[in-house]
Each structure stands twice: as C-alpha cells, then as structure tokens.
Write an enzyme that holds these catalytic residues in place. Structure first.
Site, mmCIF file in Angstrom:
data_model
loop_
_atom_site.group_PDB
_atom_site.id
_atom_site.type_symbol
_atom_site.label_atom_id
_atom_site.label_comp_id
_atom_site.label_asym_id
_atom_site.label_seq_id
_atom_site.Cartn_x
_atom_site.Cartn_y
_atom_site.Cartn_z
ATOM 1 N N ASP A 182 -11.190 3.131 3.730
ATOM 2 C CA ASP A 182 -11.746 1.649 3.512
ATOM 3 C C ASP A 182 -13.342 1.525 3.342
ATOM 4 O OD1 ASP A 182 -9.927 -0.433 3.381
ATOM 5 O OD2 ASP A 182 -9.509 -0.630 5.434
ATOM 6 N N GLN A 210 -5.129 -1.170 9.472
ATOM 7 C CA GLN A 210 -5.152 -2.708 8.722
ATOM 8 C C GLN A 210 -5.699 -3.469 9.920
ATOM 9 O OE1 GLN A 210 -3.684 -3.346 5.832
ATOM 10 N NE2 GLN A 210 -4.675 -5.432 6.089
ATOM 11 N N LYS A 252 0.867 -0.963 -0.098
ATOM 12 C CA LYS A 252 -0.045 0.000 -0.026
ATOM 13 C C LYS A 252 0.911 1.256 0.037
ATOM 14 C CE LYS A 252 -3.940 -2.526 2.105
ATOM 15 N NZ LYS A 252 -4.498 -2.719 3.203
#
Ligand code: NDP
Length: 291
Positions: free
Chosen positions: A120, A97, A53
């Site tokens: 997200d 995460q 990422k």
C-alpha cells in the site's frame, strides 16, 4: 462532451495483462508472487474491496491469502499476524484494509508491516523514501493516477498541477509523484482560499476530496487534464468529486467515475506486489510498473 475520456478501466485491464505475463514468467523460475490481505471487522465497503482484491490477485496468477479477524480483535493479535506474514517467504505483499476499528492505532499497525512488503506504500519508511526520491513502494491510487496522466500527456514537466486533498493515502503522495515528474504542484485543502481561481490555473487537476460534484465546470482551465479520484455513493449511484457533465465540456481530457481511477487502484496493488516479489528475489523491477 468535448473532452477525451481517459478510460481507466481499459488501461487497468491492459496493466493486469502485463502483470499476468510477468507473473507467468516468474512462475517458470519457480517464484509465485503472494499477496496477503487482512480485514478486521465487517465494514461492508471494505468487504467488497477485499473480495475484488482477492479475485484479481488470483486471476493474475498470484497467490492470494485472506485473513479475516473479528472487530473486537485485540491489536496485539493483529500485530502478531503481521509479524507472522512478515516472516513468511510465500508472502511478498501485505495489505491491512483500512479503516481499522477505533481501538486500534492505525499508524502502529501499518508501521509493523515490513516496508519491503508494504504494497500500500503507507509505511513511514516508504513515505519518506518517496519524498526523498528513493526506491519505495508507492501508494496505489496515486500511482494509478500518475500512469493515466503520463499515458495521456506524455511528459508532465513544467505543467501546473493542482491536487485538491491532502490525505496520506491520496493527496500527499499524488503531489509527491507529480513533483517528481517536474510538474509545478499546489496542494489545496479545506482552508484553501479562492479555490476556483486556483483550479483555473491548473493544466492538471486532481480531485481527491470525497464530496460529490464538488469541482464545477467553470473551475476548469480549457483543455486541462482532470483526474477525478472521488468515489461518492449518492441516490444517483456512484459519482466523482467533479461535476463531470459540465467539466467535460471544458477539459481536454477527464476520467469518468466509475471507470476512471477506481480500476487502476487494484491493478496498481498487483503491480506493487509483483515489484515487491522481484525485489525480494534480487530481480530488476518489472518495466512500467513503478514511477
Ligand atoms: P480524506 O477525507 O482523507 O481527505 C479529503 C481531503 O479533501 C482533505 O485533505 C480535506 O481537507 C479536503 N477537503 C474537504 N473539503 C474540502 C473543501 N471544501 N475544499 C477543499 N478541500 C476540501 O479523503 P481521501 O483522500 O481518503 O479520499 C478522497 C476521495 O477519494 C474520496 O471520495 C474517496 O472515496 C476517494 N478514494 C478513491 C480511491 C480510488 O480507488 N479511486 C482510493 C481512495 C480514496 P482538510 O485536510 O483540510 O480536511
């Protein structure tokens, strides 16, 4: 093999190029999109994801901020970091995460992220906005899958779609996006009866189960479009949730694993970061990056 291969790797590369173009244009106006990724603990798969990422964020011209915290970090400390990132104007997107260590309340942590920075798309407000057709941040894997479907099929209107899996990160938002595009959607899960028959009626079949080669070739409607979200590590390497060899003899089009949905996920994370940056600066949403 008779099915057309849906090349997510190539599509994602094109998407990243477009994002880099938009980013360069924003930088000319003095705006640099920034994505902060927070990793708690040492989970090896998470470390790989976080690394790629960061790399792809920088390659697109955006600022990447990485925060690594030890496994035993108290939840309050993580919440304090999120608050600091919420307030930081150079941070447009925040990603924590998952999975988080067991002592943390995942929902509380996600809902602490400012919804506008929740790239997200897991914050309860974004979930609700998506479900009610309002402007939101859309979860990356379903968004990427939708882009591939639209690119291959054009309109999804009136098509019969079956999504196997009802997780908050893939199955449910995928179903919302298909519904929004006027597909007729069925969500299947571990209690679903006659799953093979159900799948045989699907023009669009999305598998997000987490079991290697779970969907068999004779479950596929001839000519159907198959999106395999699964990423399963086996002795034979990375495989999807669909028996690719058999399914590709029946389907009209299918995503491979690896090289299908996987590369779309990070590309869509960058797309969401760009969208969040545009919105934070009162600019219109960059074209083609939102559903
Ligand atoms: P979850 O484990 O959260 O959900 C799996 C779903 O599959 C559940 O809804 C479960 O049903 C359902 N399921 C399990 N067994 C069966 C069965 N026998 N019949 C029908 N349904 C079943 O997984 P995720 O949604 O997080 O991920 C799914 C897959 O996608 C995984 O392989 C994961 O690695 C991959 N993934 C890939 C990403 C990418 O970037 N390409 C991103 C995220 C995930 P129930 O709810 O009843 O238990």
């Amino acid at each position: 093999m008779t099915a057309t291969l849906i090349d997510g790797k190539a599509f994602a590369a094109g998407l990243r190029e477009r994002i880099a173009g938009h980013t360069a244009a924003m930088k000319e106006r003095g705006i640099t999109p920034g994505l902060a990724v927070v990793l708690v603990g040492e989970d090896p798969a998470s470390q790989v994801y976080v690394r790629s990422k960061g790399k792809q964020t920088r390659e697109t011209g955006m600022n990447s901020f990485e925060h690594r915290l030890p496994t035993d970090t108290p939840e309050a400390e993580l919440l304090a970091l999120i608050e600091q990132l919420n307030e930081d104007p150079s941070v447009n997107g925040i990603l924590v995460q998952l999975p988080l260590p067991g002592h943390m309340d995942e929902a509380a942590v996600i809902n602490a992220i400012r919804p506008e920075k929740d790239v997200d798309g897991f914050h309860i407000l974004n979930v609700g906005r998506l479900a009610t057709g309002q402007k939101s941040m859309v979860p990356c894997t379903p968004l990427g899958s939708l882009m591939l479907l639209r690119d291959h099929l054009g309109s999804l209107s009136g098509k019969s779609a079956v999504v196997i899996g009802r997780s908050n990160i893939v199955g449910k938002p995928m179903a919302q996006l298909l519904l929004r595009d006027s597909a007729t959607v069925t969500i299947a899960h571990s209690r679903t009866q006659n799953l093979p028959d159900l799948c045989r009626g699907a023009d669009i079949l999305v598998a997000a189960v987490g079991r290697p080669h779970f969907v068999k070739g004779d479950w596929i409607k001839p000519g159907a479009t198959v999106i395999d979200v699964g990423i399963n590590r086996t002795d034979d390497g990375l495989v999807g949730d669909v028996d690719f060899a058999a399914a590709s003899q029946v389907a009209g089009a299918i995503t491979p694993v690896p090289g299908g949905v996987g590369p779309m996920t990070i590309a869509c994370l960058l797309a969401n970061t760009l969208t969040a940056t545009a919105r934070a600066n009162g600019l219109p949403d960059p074209e083609g990056l939102t559903p």
